[in-house]
Scaffold this motif. Structure first.
Motif: not given
Length: 128
Positions: A22-34
């Motif tokens: 859902r985050f288009m594979g962008n782990e950095k953005i996912y971690m930011k929101f998480l």
């Protein structure tokens, strides 16, 4: 995200793989929101409103928390929030199954606190 953290999240029911998609594979953005999840005020408001037996406010808070958790892949929190939402949706106070609500609230608390601990530990480790 290191493998230990990912494994801990997944072992506790988070759907990391689907959420990363859902985050288009962008782990950095996912971690930011998480990592912002523990700062979300909905959970505290839900707990406070439960004490007051303000079930309309509980519904609103848990509905919002449900959406946040769906977006972050925190399935155990999402599932408990979904059950609470359905128990409270369009119900008058006297129509609410309080025993079932308390049971679901316990599941919500356990799942929420578990993920909060995981995220807080990860954040502490990253700072050191």
């Amino acid at each position: 995200m290191d493998e230990k953290f990912r494994k801990q999240m997944e072992e506790n029911g988070a759907d990391v793989a689907a959420t990363l998609k859902r985050f288009m594979g962008n782990e950095k953005i996912y971690m930011k929101f998480l990592m912002k999840f523990p700062e979300d005020k909905n959970y505290d408001a839900i707990m406070e409103n439960m004490k007051k037996q303000d079930y309309d406010a509980v519904f609103n808070g848990v509905h919002t928390l449900k959406g946040v958790c769906a977006n972050l892949g925190l399935n155990p929190v999402y599932n408990a929030a979904s059950q609470i939402t359905e128990l409270l949706r369009n119900r008058e106070k006297q129509q609410i199954d309080i025993d079932k609500l308390n049971e679901c609230m316990t599941r919500l608390q356990e799942a929420y606190e578990r993920f909060r601990e995981i995220l807080d530990s990860y954040k502490s480790a990253e700072m050191n």
